[in-house]
Design a protein around this motif. Structure first.
Motif, short mmCIF file in Angstrom:
data_model
loop_
_atom_site.label_atom_id
_atom_site.label_comp_id
_atom_site.label_asym_id
_atom_site.label_seq_id
_atom_site.Cartn_x
_atom_site.Cartn_y
_atom_site.Cartn_z
N TYR A 218 0.99 -1.43 -0.20
CA TYR A 218 0.07 -0.01 -0.28
C TYR A 218 0.98 1.41 0.22
N LEU A 219 2.07 1.36 0.81
CA LEU A 219 2.34 1.95 0.68
C LEU A 219 3.50 3.05 -0.26
N THR A 220 4.13 1.68 -0.97
CA THR A 220 4.33 1.87 -1.84
C THR A 220 3.32 2.79 -3.72
N ARG A 221 2.23 2.51 -3.93
CA ARG A 221 1.31 2.56 -4.35
C ARG A 221 1.32 3.75 -3.45
N VAL B 233 -10.34 10.43 -4.58
CA VAL B 233 -8.93 10.28 -4.83
C VAL B 233 -7.82 9.55 -5.41
N THR B 234 -7.65 8.69 -3.53
CA THR B 234 -6.58 7.92 -2.85
C THR B 234 -7.39 7.04 -3.20
N LEU B 235 -8.54 5.82 -2.51
CA LEU B 235 -8.34 4.94 -2.98
C LEU B 235 -8.78 4.82 -4.21
N PRO B 236 -9.85 4.98 -5.29
CA PRO B 236 -9.51 4.96 -6.87
C PRO B 236 -8.21 4.58 -7.18
N LEU B 237 -7.32 5.13 -7.32
CA LEU B 237 -6.29 4.85 -7.53
C LEU B 237 -5.29 3.86 -6.90
N MET B 238 -5.86 3.54 -6.16
CA MET B 238 -4.68 1.85 -5.40
C MET B 238 -5.93 0.92 -5.71
N ARG B 239 -6.01 0.74 -6.61
CA ARG B 239 -7.03 -0.65 -7.29
C ARG B 239 -6.71 -1.50 -7.26
N ALA C 235 -6.22 -4.78 -5.54
CA ALA C 235 -5.97 -6.66 -6.12
C ALA C 235 -4.64 -6.93 -5.98
N ILE C 236 -3.81 -6.94 -5.68
CA ILE C 236 -2.79 -7.81 -4.75
C ILE C 236 -3.26 -8.34 -4.00
N VAL C 237 -3.57 -7.32 -2.33
CA VAL C 237 -3.35 -8.12 -1.72
C VAL C 237 -4.50 -8.77 -1.11
N THR C 238 -6.21 -8.99 -1.52
CA THR C 238 -6.68 -9.51 -2.15
C THR C 238 -6.72 -10.38 -2.65
N THR C 239 -5.87 -10.65 -3.73
CA THR C 239 -5.53 -12.28 -4.50
C THR C 239 -5.13 -13.37 -3.80
N LEU C 240 -3.82 -12.16 -2.87
CA LEU C 240 -3.33 -13.29 -2.19
C LEU C 240 -3.57 -13.52 -0.35
N THR C 241 -4.01 -12.15 0.03
CA THR C 241 -5.16 -12.76 0.92
C THR C 241 -5.95 -13.93 1.00
N ILE C 242 -6.64 -14.36 -0.26
CA ILE C 242 -7.66 -15.37 -0.41
C ILE C 242 -6.46 -16.42 -0.61
N ILE D 295 -10.42 -15.68 -10.17
CA ILE D 295 -10.68 -15.45 -10.86
C ILE D 295 -12.13 -14.64 -10.95
N LEU D 296 -12.56 -15.16 -10.51
CA LEU D 296 -13.83 -14.57 -10.07
C LEU D 296 -13.80 -12.93 -9.45
N TYR D 297 -13.22 -13.17 -8.74
CA TYR D 297 -12.20 -11.17 -8.12
C TYR D 297 -11.43 -10.68 -9.23
N LEU D 298 -10.24 -11.25 -9.36
CA LEU D 298 -10.25 -11.02 -10.70
C LEU D 298 -10.62 -9.88 -12.13
N ARG D 299 -11.97 -10.75 -12.29
CA ARG D 299 -12.67 -10.56 -13.64
C ARG D 299 -13.19 -9.16 -13.26
N LEU D 300 -13.71 -8.92 -12.21
CA LEU D 300 -14.89 -8.37 -10.48
C LEU D 300 -13.72 -7.09 -11.15
N ILE D 301 -12.77 -6.66 -10.26
CA ILE D 301 -11.83 -5.59 -10.62
C ILE D 301 -11.29 -5.23 -11.79
N LEU D 302 -10.74 -6.64 -12.88
CA LEU D 302 -10.49 -5.01 -14.38
C LEU D 302 -12.13 -5.52 -14.83
N ARG D 303 -13.32 -5.74 -15.06
CA ARG D 303 -14.02 -5.02 -15.68
C ARG D 303 -14.38 -4.24 -15.17
#
Length: 296
Positions: free
Chosen positions: A182-185, A211-217, A221-228, A286-294
Motif C-alpha cells: 500500500y505504501l509503495t502505491r 482520489v486516493t482509493l480509486p488509484l490504489m485499485r 487487487a494484489i493484496v486481496t488475491t494474496l489474502t485469498i 478468477i471471479l475476483y480478478l474478473r470483477l476488478i478488471l471489469r
C-alpha cells in the motif's frame, strides 16, 4: 538469424547468465506442476500407503460431498478468509497512511513491520500460543491490567475463539508486507492530482475517498488475491496452536488434508480434498480478478 543472434559474444554471454538464473525457478516449477498433476490423478484412487492405489472413479468426490469433517473445515476456511480480508483492507492501509506522512524513524518502522515475514509459521504459532496462554499470556495480562477481567478466557481452548486466535497470528505476519504494498502505491500517486483536489475545496476525507482509493485499485487487487490464497493454504499456524481443536472448532482444509494423508494414511482421499481446494481457490481468485478488471 538465430545463428547471428548467438554469434554475438555479448548476447550469448547474457543468454547463458539468464539461463543460469532461471534454471532453479524452472526446475522448481516443473516439480510443483508434477506434484499438482499427480495429486489430481491420485484423487481418483483409493490409496492407504500400505496397499497399491486402486482406481475408484468419482467415489472419493462423492464421499467428499457428504463428509461432515470436510464441511466443517471448509466453513472454517471461509471464516478465516473473510476475517483476513477485512483485516488486510483496513489495518495495513491505516499504517501505510501514517508512514506516508514521512515520520521520523520511518526505516525502523518498516523493518519492525516486515520482520514477521522472516519467521516460520511454526515459530509464529508458538509465539501466539504463549501470548494467548490463559495463565501468563500477554493478552490476558493486558486485559487484567486494564480492568477488563470479564474478557479473560482460554482463547485457544474456547471453541468460539480458537479459530480467530489462529487468524490473529496469520494477520500479524502478513500486515507488514501488505503495508509495504500500500505504501509503495501511495507514493506512486501523482501529487498534482491531490493538490488539484485540495484546491477545488475537497476535504482530506474526500481526497482519500475520491482520489486516493480509486488509484490504489491495483494494490487492493494484489493484496486481496494474496489474502485469498494464503487463507486457503492456512496450515502450520493452526497445527502449532490448536491442531484443529477444540472439537474441530479451528480445523481448516489444509489441516484436514494433513490429517487424512499423514495421520489416517488415506492418501487418495487427501488428494481429493487437495484437488477440491485447488479448484475452490482458483474460482475465488478468477471471479475476483474478473470483477476488478471489469471495473477498470
Amino acid at each position: 538469424m538465430v545463428f547471428s543472434f548467438f554469434h554475438n559474444k555479448l548476447i550469448r554471454k547474457k543468454f547463458i547468465i539468464f539461463l543460469i538464473f532461471i534454471a532453479p525457478a524452472m526446475i522448481f516449477y516443473f516439480i510443483e506442476l508434477y506434484c499438482i498433476l499427480d495429486a489430481i490423478l491420485m484423487s481418483f484412487h483409493r490409496w492407504t500407503v500400505l496397499s497399491p492405489p486402486q482406481y475408484v472413479g468419482l467415489k472419493n468426490f462423492i464421499k467428499l460431498l457428504n463428509d461432515e469433517y470436510v464441511h466443517n473445515a471448509a466453513v472454517n476456511t471461509l471464516k478465516w478468509m473473510v476475517v483476513s480480508l477485512i483485516a488486510s483492507v483496513t489495518v495495513p492501509i491505516l499504517i501505510a497512511l501514517l508512514l506516508n506522512c514521512k515520520l521520523r524513524g520511518e526505516t525502523l518502522y518498516k523493518v519492525v513491520f516486515i520482520l514477521p515475514q522472516a519467521l516460520s509459521g511454526v515459530a509464529v504459532g508458538v509465539a501466539w500460543t504463549w501470548m494467548f496462554s490463559p495463565g501468563f499470556g500477554v493478552i490476558n495480562e493486558t486485559l487484567r491490567a486494564l480492568g477488563l477481567k470479564f474478557l479473560i478466557r482460554s482463547w485457544i481452548g474456547d471453541p468460539s475463539t480458537a479459530l480467530y486466535a489462529c487468524v490473529a497470528g496469520s494477520i500479524w505476519v502478513s500486515t507488514g508486507f501488505y503495508t509495504m504494498i500500500y505504501l509503495t502505491r501511495l507514493r506512486d500517486i501523482p501529487q498534482d492530482l491531490l493538490e488539484a483536489a485540495r484546491v477545488d475545496g475537497a476535504s482530506p476525507w474526500q481526497v482519500f475517498i475520491y482520489v486516493t482509493l480509486p488509484l490504489m485499485r491495483e494494490a487492493f487487487a494484489i493484496v486481496t488475491t494474496l489474502t485469498i490464497l494464503s487463507s486457503f493454504k492456512a496450515f502450520d499456524i493452526v497445527l502449532t496452536m490448536t491442531r484443529g481443536g477444540p472439537q474441530h472448532a479451528s480445523e481448516v482444509l489444509g489441516l484436514r488434508i494433513y490429517i487424512e494423508g499423514f495421520e489416517l494414511f488415506r492418501m487418495g482421499y487427501a488428494s481429493t480434498i487437495s484437488t477440491a481446494l485447488l479448484l475452490l481457490s482458483l474460482v475465488f481468485v478468477i471471479l475476483y480478478l474478473r470483477l476488478i478488471l471489469r471495473r477498470r
